[in-house]
Design an enzyme around this catalytic site. Sequence first.
Site, PDB file in Angstrom:
ATOM      1  CE1 TYR A 155       1.182   2.825   2.595  1.00 43.48           C
ATOM      2  CE2 TYR A 155       0.893   2.039   4.484  1.00 43.48           C
ATOM      3  CZ  TYR A 155       1.213   1.800   3.332  1.00 43.48           C
ATOM      4  OH  TYR A 155       1.280   0.541   2.959  1.00 43.48           O
ATOM      5  NE  ARG A 199       8.816   2.716   6.130  1.00 45.34           N
ATOM      6  CZ  ARG A 199       8.550   1.308   6.395  1.00 45.34           C
ATOM      7  NH1 ARG A 199       9.215   0.295   5.684  1.00 45.34           N
ATOM      8  NH2 ARG A 199       7.445   1.120   7.166  1.00 45.34           N
ATOM      9  NE  ARG A 250      -9.880  15.214 -11.631  1.00 42.80           N
ATOM     10  CZ  ARG A 250      -9.985  14.092 -11.289  1.00 42.80           C
ATOM     11  NH1 ARG A 250     -10.626  13.570 -10.012  1.00 42.80           N
ATOM     12  NH2 ARG A 250      -9.370  13.087 -11.977  1.00 42.80           N
ATOM     13  CG  HIS A 272      -3.925  15.100 -13.381  1.00 42.13           C
ATOM     14  ND1 HIS A 272      -5.194  15.256 -13.664  1.00 42.13           N
ATOM     15  CD2 HIS A 272      -3.634  13.771 -13.588  1.00 42.13           C
ATOM     16  CE1 HIS A 272      -5.831  14.126 -13.947  1.00 42.13           C
ATOM     17  NE2 HIS A 272      -4.794  13.083 -13.707  1.00 42.13           N
ATOM     18  CE  LYS A 287       4.482   2.127   5.294  1.00 43.86           C
ATOM     19  NZ  LYS A 287       3.984   0.558   4.637  1.00 43.86           N
ATOM     20  CD  GLU A 292       7.577  -4.677  -2.176  1.00 42.53           C
ATOM     21  OE1 GLU A 292       8.012  -4.482  -0.947  1.00 42.53           O
ATOM     22  OE2 GLU A 292       6.970  -3.750  -2.759  1.00 42.53           O
ATOM     23  CG  LEU A 326       8.248  -0.389   1.841  1.00 42.99           C
ATOM     24  CD1 LEU A 326       8.199   1.410   1.274  1.00 42.99           C
ATOM     25  CD2 LEU A 326       7.127  -0.431   2.820  1.00 42.99           C
TER      26      LEU A 326
HETATM   27  N1  PLP Z   1       6.511  -4.245   1.184  1.00 40.61           N
HETATM   28  C1  PLP Z   1       5.340  -3.434   1.106  1.00 40.61           C
HETATM   29  C2  PLP Z   1       4.824  -3.421  -0.248  1.00 40.61           C
HETATM   30  C3  PLP Z   1       4.722  -3.188   2.262  1.00 40.61           C
HETATM   31  O1  PLP Z   1       3.458  -2.621   2.026  1.00 40.61           O
HETATM   32  C4  PLP Z   1       5.205  -3.268   3.495  1.00 40.61           C
HETATM   33  C5  PLP Z   1       4.578  -3.133   4.401  1.00 40.61           C
HETATM   34  O2  PLP Z   1       3.249  -2.463   4.748  1.00 40.61           O
HETATM   35  C6  PLP Z   1       6.427  -4.291   3.730  1.00 40.61           C
HETATM   36  C7  PLP Z   1       7.231  -4.536   2.376  1.00 40.61           C
HETATM   37  C8  PLP Z   1       7.049  -4.371   4.915  1.00 40.61           C
HETATM   38  O3  PLP Z   1       7.553  -3.208   5.530  1.00 40.61           O
HETATM   39  P1  PLP Z   1       7.466  -3.074   7.121  1.00 40.61           P
HETATM   40  O4  PLP Z   1       8.223  -4.342   7.597  1.00 40.61           O
HETATM   41  O5  PLP Z   1       8.240  -1.949   7.514  1.00 40.61           O
HETATM   42  O6  PLP Z   1       6.336  -3.316   7.657  1.00 40.61           O
END
Ligand code: PLP
Length: 277
Positions: free
Chosen positions: A32, A51, A100, A102, A145, A177, A201
């Site tokens: 996403y 991204r 289904r 995997h 993501k 994070e 991320l």
């Molecule tokens: N880290 C994670 C795990 C996230 O899900 C997000 C945003 O949803 C971020 C960092 C921050 O990313 P962004 O600044 O692109 O929203």
Amino acid sequence: MSLIYLNGDYVPHEQAKISVFDRGFLFADGIYEVLPVYHGQPFMLAEHMQRLHNSLHAVGITPPHSPAEWEVILRHLLSAEQLDNAILYIQVTRGAEFPRNHLPSPNMQPTVMAYLVPFTPPTGEPAPVKVELLEDIRWLRCDIKSVSLLGNILLKLQSTASGAQEPILHRAGRVTEGASCNYFIVKDNELITPPADELILAGLTRQHVLNLARSAHIKVREQAFSTADLFAADECFMTSATREIIPVGQVGNEVIADGHCGPVTQQLIKLFRASRS
Ligand code: PLP
């Protein structure tokens, strides 16, 4: 949110249907993207498209649209919804198939969805929040993501249960994070954030804040820091597309510095808001 872009069509959300055999539903097999729109203009569109492309490439889903095609979809939704400020959500799964298995079939047709939600960009002084230090129990490809967010959700639930707004995660004492944000600390006027490796991320708000800081001649270091560094920080803040920059006043029961929004954080909030208008 009344109109959904779904596999080439625009449909009212009550009519937007996908298969119960969609791999997004069965296996969380999808990607996403979340992109803010300010005053009708997508923010860091090229970076968000890159991204999205990187995440799709990492899991072997063929990108369903070019960046130019995504922009057409975004503009169609913006004008249909008559929104000025909005958040665009894009969801792409590997597609549906029965039975289904995997192992997906080669050349599957991805399921592609996009929609807008209204957005009120933050104004005023953001109040410092409390976060909770928790062990990062997620997988080792947090740079993707992925819609597979169960680890993030469990950690968010755990932090909420302890009265915090967000977890701040660590692996063996190294800060990574949040469940849906990146973190920065300030120490001796230097801005420090964990490197954009596979453990986080690479948030685009993070990227923008780093660019703003460098332009303002704030010293910047993309380097791992420890939980001890976190507790000894002069300032701490989180970043995400929907929240922009939020100061952190407290980690668990420990107050960070004096618990207020520090001067570097204040400066970056000002620069960020000036850059989005
Ligand atoms: N880290 C994670 C795990 C996230 O899900 C997000 C945003 O949803 C971020 C960092 C921050 O990313 P962004 O600044 O692109 O929203």
